[in-house]
Design a protein around this motif. Structure first.
Motif, PDB file in Angstrom:
ATOM      1  N   VAL A 159       6.514  52.745  20.012  1.00 24.08           N
ATOM      2  CA  VAL A 159       6.717  53.951  19.730  1.00 24.08           C
ATOM      3  C   VAL A 159       5.519  53.265  18.683  1.00 24.08           C
ATOM      4  CG1 VAL A 159       8.511  55.242  17.788  1.00 24.08           C
ATOM      5  CG2 VAL A 159       9.367  53.892  19.698  1.00 24.08           C
ATOM      6  N   LEU A 160       5.863  52.446  17.618  1.00 24.36           N
ATOM      7  CA  LEU A 160       4.578  51.789  16.764  1.00 24.36           C
ATOM      8  C   LEU A 160       3.555  52.236  16.921  1.00 24.36           C
ATOM      9  CD1 LEU A 160       4.625  50.293  13.942  1.00 24.36           C
ATOM     10  CD2 LEU A 160       4.380  48.298  15.364  1.00 24.36           C
ATOM     11  N   GLY A 161       3.404  51.864  18.626  1.00 25.72           N
ATOM     12  CA  GLY A 161       1.780  51.760  18.826  1.00 25.72           C
ATOM     13  C   GLY A 161       1.777  54.142  19.058  1.00 25.72           C
ATOM     14  N   GLY A 162       2.638  54.456  18.823  1.00 23.51           N
ATOM     15  CA  GLY A 162       2.712  55.859  19.308  1.00 23.51           C
ATOM     16  C   GLY A 162       2.395  56.135  17.645  1.00 23.51           C
ATOM     17  N   TYR A 163       2.480  56.083  16.824  1.00 26.04           N
ATOM     18  CA  TYR A 163       3.279  56.096  15.278  1.00 26.04           C
ATOM     19  C   TYR A 163       1.979  55.801  14.906  1.00 26.04           C
ATOM     20  CZ  TYR A 163       3.942  56.462  10.710  1.00 26.04           C
ATOM     21  OH  TYR A 163       4.223  57.235   8.927  1.00 26.04           O
ATOM     22  N   THR A 164       1.038  54.768  15.578  1.00 26.84           N
ATOM     23  CA  THR A 164      -0.674  54.135  14.807  1.00 26.84           C
ATOM     24  C   THR A 164      -2.018  54.862  15.132  1.00 26.84           C
ATOM     25  OG1 THR A 164       0.380  51.990  14.589  1.00 26.84           O
ATOM     26  CG2 THR A 164      -2.138  51.550  14.610  1.00 26.84           C
ATOM     27  N   SER A 165      -1.427  55.708  17.173  1.00 28.79           N
ATOM     28  CA  SER A 165      -1.845  56.125  17.208  1.00 28.79           C
ATOM     29  C   SER A 165      -2.453  57.604  16.153  1.00 28.79           C
ATOM     30  CB  SER A 165      -2.332  56.432  18.658  1.00 28.79           C
ATOM     31  OG  SER A 165      -2.501  55.044  19.049  1.00 28.79           O
TER      32      SER A 165
ATOM     33  N   LEU B  50       3.189  63.710  16.748  1.00 25.75           N
ATOM     34  CA  LEU B  50       3.830  62.857  17.530  1.00 25.75           C
ATOM     35  C   LEU B  50       4.268  61.691  16.035  1.00 25.75           C
ATOM     36  CD1 LEU B  50       3.892  60.985  19.525  1.00 25.75           C
ATOM     37  CD2 LEU B  50       1.015  60.692  19.194  1.00 25.75           C
ATOM     38  N   MET B  51       3.616  61.990  15.040  1.00 27.30           N
ATOM     39  CA  MET B  51       4.557  61.386  14.064  1.00 27.30           C
ATOM     40  C   MET B  51       5.922  61.495  13.766  1.00 27.30           C
ATOM     41  SD  MET B  51       1.546  60.933  11.158  1.00 27.30           S
ATOM     42  CE  MET B  51       2.234  60.491   9.937  1.00 27.30           C
TER      43      MET B  51
ATOM     44  N   PRO C 274      11.185  59.064  13.137  1.00 36.94           N
ATOM     45  CA  PRO C 274      12.387  58.824  12.726  1.00 36.94           C
ATOM     46  C   PRO C 274      13.348  57.282  14.203  1.00 36.94           C
ATOM     47  CG  PRO C 274      11.947  60.507  13.719  1.00 36.94           C
ATOM     48  CD  PRO C 274      10.646  59.810  13.773  1.00 36.94           C
ATOM     49  N   ILE C 275      12.261  56.772  14.770  1.00 35.08           N
ATOM     50  CA  ILE C 275      12.885  55.377  15.483  1.00 35.08           C
ATOM     51  C   ILE C 275      12.600  54.185  14.562  1.00 35.08           C
ATOM     52  CG2 ILE C 275      12.967  53.976  17.438  1.00 35.08           C
ATOM     53  CD1 ILE C 275      12.015  57.160  19.080  1.00 35.08           C
ATOM     54  N   LEU C 276      11.521  54.383  14.800  1.00 30.37           N
ATOM     55  CA  LEU C 276      11.083  52.855  13.748  1.00 30.37           C
ATOM     56  C   LEU C 276      12.081  53.262  12.522  1.00 30.37           C
ATOM     57  CD1 LEU C 276       7.101  53.336  13.717  1.00 30.37           C
ATOM     58  CD2 LEU C 276       8.873  52.024  15.224  1.00 30.37           C
ATOM     59  N   LEU C 277      12.266  53.649  11.551  1.00 29.89           N
ATOM     60  CA  LEU C 277      13.507  54.519  10.515  1.00 29.89           C
ATOM     61  C   LEU C 277      14.321  53.946  10.522  1.00 29.89           C
ATOM     62  CD1 LEU C 277      11.647  57.070   8.104  1.00 29.89           C
ATOM     63  CD2 LEU C 277      11.270  54.331   8.301  1.00 29.89           C
TER      64      LEU C 277
ATOM     65  N   VAL D  74      16.999  52.282  18.406  1.00 25.83           N
ATOM     66  CA  VAL D  74      16.593  50.291  18.295  1.00 25.83           C
ATOM     67  C   VAL D  74      15.414  51.294  19.753  1.00 25.83           C
ATOM     68  CG1 VAL D  74      18.874  49.525  17.765  1.00 25.83           C
ATOM     69  CG2 VAL D  74      18.290  50.553  20.309  1.00 25.83           C
ATOM     70  N   SER D  75      15.576  52.527  20.016  1.00 24.85           N
ATOM     71  CA  SER D  75      13.966  52.308  21.409  1.00 24.85           C
ATOM     72  C   SER D  75      14.088  54.166  21.178  1.00 24.85           C
ATOM     73  CB  SER D  75      14.399  52.018  22.194  1.00 24.85           C
ATOM     74  OG  SER D  75      15.262  52.571  22.829  1.00 24.85           O
ATOM     75  N   ALA D  76      13.253  54.547  21.837  1.00 25.31           N
ATOM     76  CA  ALA D  76      12.678  55.815  22.315  1.00 25.31           C
ATOM     77  C   ALA D  76      13.653  56.496  22.771  1.00 25.31           C
ATOM     78  CB  ALA D  76      12.099  56.467  22.804  1.00 25.31           C
ATOM     79  N   ASP D  77      14.892  55.709  23.303  1.00 21.43           N
ATOM     80  CA  ASP D  77      15.827  56.668  24.582  1.00 21.43           C
ATOM     81  C   ASP D  77      17.537  56.019  24.455  1.00 21.43           C
ATOM     82  OD1 ASP D  77      14.212  58.144  26.228  1.00 21.43           O
ATOM     83  OD2 ASP D  77      12.982  56.306  26.437  1.00 21.43           O
ATOM     84  N   HIS D  78      17.378  55.384  23.508  1.00 21.51           N
ATOM     85  CA  HIS D  78      18.456  53.897  23.150  1.00 21.51           C
ATOM     86  C   HIS D  78      18.876  54.059  21.817  1.00 21.51           C
ATOM     87  CE1 HIS D  78      15.983  52.141  26.950  1.00 21.51           C
ATOM     88  NE2 HIS D  78      17.687  52.783  27.064  1.00 21.51           N
TER      89      HIS D  78
END
Length: 308
Positions: free
Chosen positions: A91-97, A226-227, A232-235, A266-270
């Motif tokens: 998720v962090l990689g996606g946010y950075t991209s 994408l952000m 929301p997952i990162l926060l 805690v992740s994209a799906d959990h």
């Protein structure tokens, strides 16, 4: 005393390894194209070739981030260093991209407005050739990445007093970010080809920077989307209120008082959840975990039971 490793959430899977391999192919293709375009632009003095080559360089950097994320997640998926697994790494990689995409969109907008104010001479034939080559490369890259919402369904089995064996759709925001990078490049190539053809045969040279403005707005919109998906997952965003209300209603039927409830991603799906209950009968937490067994969005549940 041996501490068990309960870090079972969102482990690196076969699908992630497959996505990593695809991204590596696309990075190689992008890097070779970048070197050829920058080399040809330097030799033949074509600004169009140089610009497209450096644009490819920004995408190559994004793909390097994607590959780093996959490798890091694979290395630490069973290490126990992360309380709830390495799901947020992707998720962090996606946010950075997405941030990189935003900067690319801003740069495109600035350059397009500058060319509207101060038009430059366009070498149409060379520019069209570059745009066509870029489009072919990006279409091939899109085929390699194989976009299908970048999700797949698989089973997770978790034991929290009882077994959960629920299918989950795994969202790979890391690969989605890489795909959007390729898609944006393909879009800019299509817009450029259209504008250059009109400019060459009709003489509307101003259409080229206008298409640049349009492309930058669309890219910025994709980056923002994408952000919005990843931040929301990162926060640790909480689950929707209606889901909480359903849990509260279920517990109320069991004649128990709900004192505290937290459910977060805690992740994209959990999701993880912690509950504090007051129960006159002082029933075991396992009883309430079984009672909440139908709430399959929660992958890790911690319940504290206190006397009423």
């Amino acid at each position: 005393m041996t501490i068990p490793n309960c870090n079972k959430v969102d482990q690196f899977s076969y699908f992630d390894a497959k996505n990593e391999r695809r991204t590596r192919y696309v990075l190689a293709l992008t890097f070779v194209t970048m070197v050829l375009e920058i080399g040809a632009g330097t030799i033949f003095g074509s600004m169009a070739l140089l610009a497209d080559g450096w644009h490819m360089g920004t995408h190559a950097a994004a793909f390097c981030i994607t590959l780093f994320v996959y490798r890091y997640a694979r290395k630490h998926s069973h290490s126990g260093k992360f309380s709830y697994g390495t799901g947020k790494v992707g998720v962090l990689g996606g946010y950075t991209s997405a941030m990189l995409l935003g900067m690319v969109a801003l740069g495109m907008l600035f350059e397009s407005v500058h060319r509207l104010v101060s038009p430059v001479k366009i070498e149409f034939n060379a520019a069209i050739l570059v745009a066509v080559i870029g489009l072919v490369v990006n279409l091939l890259s899109m085929l390699l990445l194989g976009h299908h919402d970048h999700s797949h369904t698989h089973d997770h089995s978790h034991t929290h007093g009882h077994d959960h064996h629920q299918p989950h759709s795994h969202q790979d925001h890391n690969l989605k970010a890489a795909y959007i990078h390729v898609l944006t490049d393909a879009l800019t190539s299509v817009l450029a080809i259209a504008a250059l053809l009109v400019g060459k045969f009709v003489g509307w040279t101003w259409l080229d920077p206008i298409m640049g403005v349009v492309g930058s707005v669309i890219i910025a919109k994709w980056a923002w989307g994408l952000m919005q998906q990843t931040s929301p997952i990162l926060l640790d965003k909480a689950i929707d209120e209606s889901y909480k209300q359903r849990i509260a209603a279920t517990l109320e039927q069991a004649d128990v008082s709900l004192q505290d409830l937290h459910i977060w991603k805690v992740s994209a799906d959990h999701f993880c959840a912690t509950l504090t209950l007051k129960d006159q009968k002082m029933r075991e937490p396992a009883f309430f975990k079984q009672l909440l067994g139908d709430f399959d969005k929660i992958n890790h549940l911690v319940i504290e039971v206190n006397p009423a």
